[in-house]
Design a protein around this motif. Structure first.
Motif, mmCIF file in Angstrom:
data_model
loop_
_atom_site.group_PDB
_atom_site.id
_atom_site.type_symbol
_atom_site.label_atom_id
_atom_site.label_comp_id
_atom_site.label_asym_id
_atom_site.label_seq_id
_atom_site.Cartn_x
_atom_site.Cartn_y
_atom_site.Cartn_z
ATOM 1 N N CYS A 51 -24.004 44.361 -18.955
ATOM 2 C CA CYS A 51 -25.278 44.372 -18.245
ATOM 3 C C CYS A 51 -26.262 43.354 -18.825
ATOM 4 O O CYS A 51 -26.457 43.282 -20.034
ATOM 5 C CB CYS A 51 -25.894 45.769 -18.306
ATOM 6 N N GLY A 76 -25.933 48.663 -13.397
ATOM 7 C CA GLY A 76 -25.031 48.831 -12.262
ATOM 8 C C GLY A 76 -25.350 47.969 -11.066
ATOM 9 O O GLY A 76 -24.597 47.976 -10.080
ATOM 10 N N CYS A 134 -22.957 43.426 -13.874
ATOM 11 C CA CYS A 134 -22.499 44.821 -13.725
ATOM 12 C C CYS A 134 -21.620 44.972 -12.496
ATOM 13 O O CYS A 134 -20.552 45.606 -12.539
ATOM 14 C CB CYS A 134 -23.681 45.772 -13.629
ATOM 15 N N ARG A 135 -22.055 44.414 -11.381
ATOM 16 C CA ARG A 135 -21.303 44.572 -10.135
ATOM 17 C C ARG A 135 -19.938 43.897 -10.214
ATOM 18 O O ARG A 135 -18.944 44.415 -9.710
ATOM 19 C CB ARG A 135 -22.122 44.024 -8.957
ATOM 20 N N LEU A 186 -17.801 46.251 -12.408
ATOM 21 C CA LEU A 186 -17.405 47.454 -11.675
ATOM 22 C C LEU A 186 -16.346 47.144 -10.619
ATOM 23 O O LEU A 186 -15.383 47.900 -10.432
ATOM 24 C CB LEU A 186 -18.633 48.101 -11.034
ATOM 25 N N TYR A 213 -23.479 54.260 -16.679
ATOM 26 C CA TYR A 213 -24.339 53.469 -15.799
ATOM 27 C C TYR A 213 -25.522 54.306 -15.330
ATOM 28 O O TYR A 213 -25.416 55.527 -15.167
ATOM 29 C CB TYR A 213 -23.558 52.981 -14.575
#
Length: 233
Positions: A199, A208, A213-214, A217, A231
Protein backbone atom coordinates in the motif's frame (compact mmCIF):
# COMPACT_ATOMS: atom_id res chain seq x y z
CA UNK A 1 38.48 -25.89 1.81
CA UNK A 2 35.22 -25.70 -0.12
CA UNK A 3 34.38 -22.93 -2.53
CA UNK A 4 32.78 -19.86 -0.92
CA UNK A 5 29.04 -19.66 -1.48
CA UNK A 6 27.99 -17.02 -3.99
CA UNK A 7 26.47 -13.83 -2.61
CA UNK A 8 23.76 -11.43 -3.70
CA UNK A 9 22.62 -8.01 -2.55
CA UNK A 10 18.82 -7.81 -2.58
CA UNK A 11 17.14 -4.41 -2.79
CA UNK A 12 14.43 -5.06 -0.21
CA UNK A 13 11.56 -2.59 0.14
CA UNK A 14 9.39 -4.81 2.31
CA UNK A 15 6.90 -5.13 -0.53
CA UNK A 16 5.63 -8.17 -2.37
CA UNK A 17 8.00 -8.01 -5.34
CA UNK A 18 11.25 -7.42 -3.49
CA UNK A 19 10.41 -10.09 -0.93
CA UNK A 20 9.79 -12.53 -3.76
CA UNK A 21 13.25 -11.60 -5.04
CA UNK A 22 14.68 -12.53 -1.62
CA UNK A 23 13.11 -15.96 -1.91
CA UNK A 24 14.25 -16.44 -5.50
CA UNK A 25 17.82 -15.38 -4.68
CA UNK A 26 17.90 -17.88 -1.83
CA UNK A 27 16.51 -20.59 -4.12
CA UNK A 28 19.25 -19.77 -6.63
CA UNK A 29 21.83 -20.58 -3.97
CA UNK A 30 22.94 -17.10 -2.92
CA UNK A 31 23.86 -15.88 0.52
CA UNK A 32 21.58 -12.87 1.03
CA UNK A 33 22.68 -9.32 1.78
CA UNK A 34 19.52 -7.18 1.88
CA UNK A 35 19.56 -3.41 1.58
CA UNK A 36 16.58 -1.10 2.19
CA UNK A 37 16.10 2.61 1.66
CA UNK A 38 14.36 5.11 3.91
CA UNK A 39 13.81 7.96 1.48
CA UNK A 40 10.97 9.74 3.24
CA UNK A 41 8.40 7.67 1.41
CA UNK A 42 4.77 8.08 2.40
CA UNK A 43 4.62 4.33 3.03
CA UNK A 44 7.60 4.31 5.41
CA UNK A 45 5.91 1.48 7.30
CA UNK A 46 7.42 -0.83 4.69
CA UNK A 47 10.83 -0.42 6.37
CA UNK A 48 9.50 -2.36 9.35
CA UNK A 49 8.23 -5.00 6.95
CA UNK A 50 11.68 -5.23 5.39
CA UNK A 51 13.20 -5.81 8.84
CA UNK A 52 10.74 -8.66 9.45
CA UNK A 53 11.51 -10.20 6.08
CA UNK A 54 15.26 -10.03 6.75
CA UNK A 55 14.66 -11.71 10.11
CA UNK A 56 12.56 -14.41 8.44
CA UNK A 57 15.46 -15.25 6.14
CA UNK A 58 17.95 -15.14 9.00
CA UNK A 59 20.02 -12.24 7.68
CA UNK A 60 19.09 -9.35 10.00
CA UNK A 61 22.76 -8.75 10.87
CA UNK A 62 23.55 -8.08 7.21
CA UNK A 63 20.49 -5.92 6.54
CA UNK A 64 21.47 -2.34 5.73
CA UNK A 65 18.93 0.49 5.96
CA UNK A 66 20.10 3.59 4.13
CA UNK A 67 18.57 7.03 4.72
CA UNK A 68 18.07 9.20 1.65
CA UNK A 69 16.22 12.15 3.14
CA UNK A 70 16.87 14.38 0.15
CA UNK A 71 14.32 12.53 -1.98
CA UNK A 72 11.57 13.91 0.26
CA UNK A 73 13.24 17.33 0.15
CA UNK A 74 13.12 17.16 -3.65
CA UNK A 75 9.52 15.90 -3.75
CA UNK A 76 8.02 15.55 -7.20
CA UNK A 77 6.27 12.26 -6.47
CA UNK A 78 3.07 11.21 -4.70
CA UNK A 79 5.28 8.97 -2.56
CA UNK A 80 7.55 11.76 -1.32
CA UNK A 81 5.39 14.89 -1.55
CA UNK A 82 2.28 15.16 0.63
CA UNK A 83 0.86 17.79 -1.73
CA UNK A 84 0.46 15.14 -4.45
CA UNK A 85 -2.31 12.61 -3.87
CA UNK A 86 -1.77 8.89 -4.31
CA UNK A 87 -3.97 7.68 -7.20
CA UNK A 88 -7.18 6.21 -5.79
CA UNK A 89 -9.23 4.19 -8.22
CA UNK A 90 -12.33 4.39 -6.04
CA UNK A 91 -12.24 8.19 -6.15
CA UNK A 92 -11.69 8.39 -9.88
CA UNK A 93 -7.99 9.32 -9.77
CA UNK A 94 -6.54 6.13 -11.22
CA UNK A 95 -3.22 6.44 -13.01
CA UNK A 96 -3.42 7.02 -16.77
CA UNK A 97 -1.62 4.09 -18.42
CA UNK A 98 -0.41 6.39 -21.22
CA UNK A 99 1.48 8.64 -18.81
CA UNK A 100 4.23 8.17 -16.25
CA UNK A 101 2.39 7.74 -12.93
CA UNK A 102 2.63 10.39 -10.20
CA UNK A 103 3.99 7.61 -7.96
CA UNK A 104 7.22 7.58 -10.01
CA UNK A 105 10.07 8.83 -7.80
CA UNK A 106 12.64 10.70 -9.93
CA UNK A 107 15.96 8.84 -10.01
CA UNK A 108 14.97 6.30 -7.36
CA UNK A 109 16.12 3.06 -8.97
CA UNK A 110 19.25 4.72 -10.34
CA UNK A 111 20.17 5.76 -6.80
CA UNK A 112 19.22 2.41 -5.31
CA UNK A 113 21.30 0.46 -7.80
CA UNK A 114 24.30 2.75 -7.36
CA UNK A 115 24.30 2.27 -3.59
CA UNK A 116 23.56 -1.45 -3.90
CA UNK A 117 26.57 -1.72 -6.21
CA UNK A 118 28.80 -0.30 -3.48
CA UNK A 119 27.42 -2.81 -0.96
CA UNK A 120 27.85 -5.63 -3.49
CA UNK A 121 31.47 -4.77 -4.14
CA UNK A 122 32.31 -4.52 -0.44
CA UNK A 123 30.60 -7.83 0.36
CA UNK A 124 32.03 -9.66 -2.62
CA UNK A 125 28.59 -10.20 -4.09
CA UNK A 126 28.26 -11.36 -7.67
CA UNK A 127 24.69 -10.16 -8.17
CA UNK A 128 22.15 -7.51 -7.25
CA UNK A 129 18.49 -8.56 -7.17
CA UNK A 130 15.85 -5.91 -7.81
CA UNK A 131 12.12 -6.46 -8.20
CA UNK A 132 11.47 -4.22 -11.19
CA UNK A 133 8.60 -5.19 -13.45
CA UNK A 134 8.16 -3.86 -16.97
CA UNK A 135 4.75 -5.47 -17.43
CA UNK A 136 2.66 -4.10 -14.58
CA UNK A 137 4.68 -0.89 -14.13
CA UNK A 138 5.42 -0.06 -17.76
CA UNK A 139 5.00 3.65 -17.03
CA UNK A 140 8.14 3.78 -14.89
CA UNK A 141 11.21 4.51 -17.05
CA UNK A 142 13.56 3.00 -14.45
CA UNK A 143 11.84 -0.40 -14.59
CA UNK A 144 12.62 -1.08 -18.25
CA UNK A 145 15.09 -3.77 -19.40
CA UNK A 146 16.98 -1.11 -21.37
CA UNK A 147 17.66 0.81 -18.16
CA UNK A 148 18.89 -2.29 -16.34
CA UNK A 149 21.26 -3.21 -19.18
CA UNK A 150 22.76 0.27 -19.25
CA UNK A 151 23.32 0.26 -15.48
CA UNK A 152 25.09 -3.09 -15.80
CA UNK A 153 27.38 -1.52 -18.39
CA UNK A 154 28.14 1.36 -16.04
CA UNK A 155 28.87 -1.04 -13.15
CA UNK A 156 31.39 -2.86 -15.35
CA UNK A 157 33.15 0.45 -16.06
CA UNK A 158 32.89 2.04 -12.61
CA UNK A 159 33.91 -0.73 -10.22
CA UNK A 160 37.13 -2.51 -9.34
CA UNK A 161 35.53 -5.91 -9.86
CA UNK A 162 34.22 -4.75 -13.22
CA UNK A 163 37.66 -3.60 -14.39
CA UNK A 164 39.13 -6.90 -13.17
CA UNK A 165 36.61 -8.77 -15.30
CA UNK A 166 34.63 -10.33 -12.46
CA UNK A 167 31.63 -8.04 -12.67
CA UNK A 168 28.31 -7.72 -10.86
CA UNK A 169 25.11 -8.72 -12.62
CA UNK A 170 21.69 -7.16 -12.01
CA UNK A 171 19.11 -9.91 -11.65
CA UNK A 172 15.51 -8.98 -12.49
CA UNK A 173 13.60 -12.28 -12.28
CA UNK A 174 10.19 -10.57 -12.13
CA UNK A 175 10.64 -8.18 -15.02
CA UNK A 176 8.24 -9.91 -17.44
CA UNK A 177 5.95 -11.73 -14.98
CA UNK A 178 2.37 -10.78 -14.21
CA UNK A 179 1.54 -10.14 -10.56
CA UNK A 180 -0.26 -13.50 -10.48
CA UNK A 181 2.85 -15.28 -11.79
CA UNK A 182 5.00 -13.54 -9.18
CA UNK A 183 2.67 -14.64 -6.39
CA UNK A 184 2.37 -18.20 -7.72
CA UNK A 185 6.15 -18.60 -7.83
CA UNK A 186 6.54 -16.99 -4.42
CA UNK A 187 3.98 -19.29 -2.81
CA UNK A 188 5.80 -22.33 -4.23
CA UNK A 189 8.99 -21.36 -2.38
CA UNK A 190 7.37 -20.14 0.83
CA UNK A 191 7.78 -16.38 0.45
CA UNK A 192 6.30 -14.79 3.63
CA UNK A 193 3.72 -12.50 2.04
CA UNK A 194 2.09 -11.98 5.43
CA UNK A 195 5.15 -9.90 6.37
CA UNK A 196 4.88 -7.59 3.34
CA UNK A 197 2.93 -4.50 2.37
CA UNK A 198 2.21 -2.92 -1.00
CA UNK A 199 0.00 0.00 0.00
CA UNK A 200 1.21 3.48 -0.96
CA UNK A 201 -0.74 5.18 1.83
CA UNK A 202 1.41 3.79 4.63
CA UNK A 203 -1.23 2.82 7.19
CA UNK A 204 -1.16 -0.19 9.52
CA UNK A 205 -3.85 -1.73 7.33
CA UNK A 206 -3.60 -1.51 3.54
CA UNK A 207 -6.14 0.82 1.93
CA UNK A 208 -7.25 -1.61 -0.77
CA UNK A 209 -7.99 1.17 -3.26
CA UNK A 210 -4.66 2.64 -4.38
CA UNK A 211 -3.22 1.32 -7.63
CA UNK A 212 -0.64 -0.79 -5.83
CA UNK A 213 -3.19 -2.43 -3.50
CA UNK A 214 -5.57 -3.19 -6.36
CA UNK A 215 -2.80 -4.72 -8.45
CA UNK A 216 -1.75 -6.88 -5.51
CA UNK A 217 -5.31 -8.00 -4.73
CA UNK A 218 -5.95 -8.80 -8.39
CA UNK A 219 -2.73 -10.84 -8.46
CA UNK A 220 -3.73 -12.95 -5.49
CA UNK A 221 -7.19 -13.49 -6.99
CA UNK A 222 -5.75 -14.58 -10.34
CA UNK A 223 -3.27 -16.83 -8.54
CA UNK A 224 -6.19 -18.53 -6.80
CA UNK A 225 -5.00 -17.49 -3.36
CA UNK A 226 -5.98 -15.08 -0.59
CA UNK A 227 -3.84 -12.13 0.40
CA UNK A 228 -2.76 -12.72 4.02
CA UNK A 229 -2.47 -9.04 5.03
CA UNK A 230 -5.31 -6.94 6.50
CA UNK A 231 -7.16 -4.31 4.45
CA UNK A 232 -9.33 -1.38 5.46
CA UNK A 233 -11.81 -2.07 2.68
Amino acid sequence: MGEMKKRAVVILSGGLDSTTCMGLAQEAGYDLFPISFDYGQRHKIEIENAKQVAEHYGVSARHKIIKLDFLRDFGGSALTDDAIDVPDVMNGTAADASEIPVTYVPGRNLLFLSIATSYAEVTGSQAIYIGVNALDYSGYPDCRPEFIHKVEEVIALATKVGVEGKGITIETPLISWTKAQIIEEGLKIGVPYELTTSCYNGKAEACGVCDSCRLRLKGFEEAGSTDPIPYLT
